[in-house]
Scaffold this motif. Structure first.
Motif, short mmCIF file in Angstrom:
data_model
loop_
_atom_site.label_atom_id
_atom_site.label_comp_id
_atom_site.label_asym_id
_atom_site.label_seq_id
_atom_site.Cartn_x
_atom_site.Cartn_y
_atom_site.Cartn_z
N GLY A 107 0.80 -1.22 0.00
CA GLY A 107 0.00 0.00 0.00
C GLY A 107 0.83 1.26 0.00
O GLY A 107 2.01 1.26 -0.26
N GLY A 108 0.20 2.34 0.26
CA GLY A 108 0.90 3.63 0.31
C GLY A 108 0.25 4.76 -0.47
O GLY A 108 0.05 5.82 0.09
N PRO A 109 -0.09 4.64 -1.77
CA PRO A 109 0.21 3.52 -2.67
C PRO A 109 1.70 3.46 -3.01
O PRO A 109 2.37 4.49 -3.05
CB PRO A 109 -0.63 3.83 -3.92
N GLY A 110 2.20 2.25 -3.23
CA GLY A 110 3.62 2.07 -3.50
C GLY A 110 3.90 1.63 -4.91
O GLY A 110 3.13 0.87 -5.51
N ILE A 111 5.02 2.11 -5.45
CA ILE A 111 5.48 1.71 -6.78
C ILE A 111 6.98 1.96 -6.83
O ILE A 111 7.50 2.81 -6.09
CB ILE A 111 4.75 2.51 -7.88
N ASP A 112 7.70 1.20 -7.63
CA ASP A 112 9.14 1.37 -7.76
C ASP A 112 9.50 1.54 -9.23
O ASP A 112 9.69 0.57 -9.96
CB ASP A 112 9.89 0.18 -7.17
N LEU A 113 9.58 2.79 -9.67
CA LEU A 113 9.91 3.09 -11.06
C LEU A 113 11.41 3.07 -11.32
O LEU A 113 11.83 3.24 -12.46
CB LEU A 113 9.34 4.46 -11.45
N SER A 114 12.20 2.88 -10.28
CA SER A 114 13.66 2.87 -10.46
C SER A 114 14.20 1.46 -10.64
O SER A 114 15.42 1.27 -10.75
CB SER A 114 14.34 3.51 -9.25
N ILE A 115 13.34 0.46 -10.70
CA ILE A 115 13.79 -0.92 -10.64
C ILE A 115 14.66 -1.30 -11.84
O ILE A 115 15.66 -2.03 -11.71
CB ILE A 115 12.56 -1.86 -10.50
N GLY A 116 14.33 -0.80 -13.03
CA GLY A 116 15.14 -1.08 -14.20
C GLY A 116 16.48 -0.38 -14.15
O GLY A 116 17.52 -0.96 -14.50
N ALA A 117 16.49 0.87 -13.69
CA ALA A 117 17.74 1.62 -13.56
C ALA A 117 18.64 1.00 -12.49
O ALA A 117 19.87 0.97 -12.63
CB ALA A 117 17.45 3.08 -13.22
N THR A 118 18.02 0.50 -11.43
CA THR A 118 18.79 -0.20 -10.38
C THR A 118 19.47 -1.43 -10.97
O THR A 118 20.65 -1.70 -10.71
CB THR A 118 17.86 -0.63 -9.23
N MET A 119 18.73 -2.16 -11.79
CA MET A 119 19.29 -3.34 -12.45
C MET A 119 20.49 -2.98 -13.31
O MET A 119 21.54 -3.64 -13.26
CB MET A 119 18.21 -4.00 -13.29
N SER A 120 20.38 -1.92 -14.09
CA SER A 120 21.48 -1.48 -14.95
C SER A 120 22.70 -1.08 -14.14
O SER A 120 23.83 -1.48 -14.43
CB SER A 120 21.03 -0.30 -15.82
N LEU A 121 22.48 -0.28 -13.10
CA LEU A 121 23.59 0.25 -12.31
C LEU A 121 24.30 -0.86 -11.53
O LEU A 121 25.54 -0.87 -11.45
CB LEU A 121 23.07 1.31 -11.34
N VAL A 122 23.54 -1.81 -11.01
CA VAL A 122 24.16 -2.93 -10.28
C VAL A 122 24.99 -3.79 -11.23
O VAL A 122 26.09 -4.23 -10.89
CB VAL A 122 23.09 -3.77 -9.57
N GLY A 123 24.48 -4.03 -12.42
CA GLY A 123 25.24 -4.81 -13.40
C GLY A 123 26.57 -4.16 -13.73
O GLY A 123 27.61 -4.83 -13.81
#
Length: 322
Positions: free
Chosen positions: A60-76
């Protein structure tokens, strides 16, 4: 009368069958055995991101994570960079999981501590993480990943990619068990359904959501490791568009955008539907623009179905309360 969530799962099963039928009509190559392996190659990366998005939405919150793809790129990029500096690759992957958790904690701090709406907070980190990935590499991929590491995403066991067996399936089962059979899972649903009631019953909603944003970052790091194994290189644009696809998968799978409703089983079916549709359109040589349009139509339909299910469940809850 069937439970609305059960009806949703049956609807998704029917939609998956329809996607296979449409794929067979669009391309004569779709029903070949090799297509199944090709299709399943995409499922784990999109699937784990969809599961991470589902967890954030459920609280809830409502919650959403729009950074998830960018996080994936940066971690890689971080993992490839550490390996280039002499850190053993497996150790670099473990450090990458920690980095993913830290990037998720930044989102958690913005949303849970600073009270920035999740849409704006994670959109800001999306731009920050994406910009950092491009700035660190100049837009060029980082190669040099050893061939043996490719076994994770390129290897097969019983004709199925290994990362389906060792990452996607265990994560899906683990999260399903967590949500359906543990106290922590019950707290997630309670916070999503009624934040105030959950707080009064002893649930630390702030800590719960903070933890889920961190977990989302760790899961995005898992996706980065699979992508690194698949492409044998870290690309600054590896997660481009993944944030919207993960939202589509979560909502199509039944996760309510305001929280409290959803199942991991629905997310799994949704990623199979989206992946099947994408592969079918690619085999039919349909342009990327039309592929995006099809995903958009699917998202609109899933939101409408999501609202209908939510209305039924809320009506049932009001009748039970009275």
């Amino acid at each position: 009368m069937k439970d609305p969530l059960t009806q949703r799962l049956l609807f998704l099963c029917g939609l998956l069958v329809a996607a296979f039928i449409a794929g067979s009509l669009l391309s004569s190559h779709f029903l070949q055995a090799s297509t199944v392996g090709y299709l399943l190659q995409y499922v784990p990366v999109l699937g784990v991101l969809g599961m991470a998005q589902t967890l954030v939405m459920l609280s809830g919150g409502p919650g959403i994570d729009l950074s998830i793809g960018a996080t994936m790129s940066l971690v890689g990029l971080a993992i490839a960079g550490l390996f280039g500096l002499g850190v053993p690759l497996l150790v670099a992957c473990l450090i990458g999981l920690v980095i993913g958790g830290v990037l998720g904690a930044v989102n958690a701090f913005l949303v849970c501590v600073m009270r920035v709406p999740s849409l704006m907070g994670t959109l800001a980190t999306f731009f920050a993480y994406s910009g950092l990935a491009l700035a660190l590499t100049g837009g060029s991929p980082i190669g040099g990943i050893p061939e043996w590491f490719g076994v994770l995403s390129q290897g097969r066991f019983l004709g199925v990619p290994i990362h389906m067996w060792v990452v996607f399936v265990p994560l899906a089962v683990g999260l399903h068990v967590m949500l359906s059979m543990t106290r922590f899972g019950a707290h997630i649903y309670a916070a999503g359904n009624d934040e105030r009631a959950a707080f009064l019953s002893g649930v630390n909603v702030w800590r719960l959501r903070f933890t889920l944003y961190c977990l989302s970052g760790v899961i995005a790091a898992l996706a980065a490791i699979m992508t690194l194994s698949w492409f044998q290189a870290a690309r600054p644009d590896a997660g481009e568009g993944m944030e919207l696809l993960s939202v589509t998968i979560a909502v199509l799978g039944g996760a309510h955008i305001f929280g409290g409703i959803g199942r991991i089983s629905g997310t799994v079916l949704a990623v199979l539907i989206v992946t099947t549709l994408q592969v079918a359109l690619q085999l039919a040589n349909i342009s990327q623009a039309w592929q995006l349009a099809a995903i958009g139509i699917l998202l609109i339909g899933s939101v409408m179905a999501d609202n209908a299910v939510g209305d039924k469940l809320r009506a049932r809850a009001r009748r039970a309360a009275s």
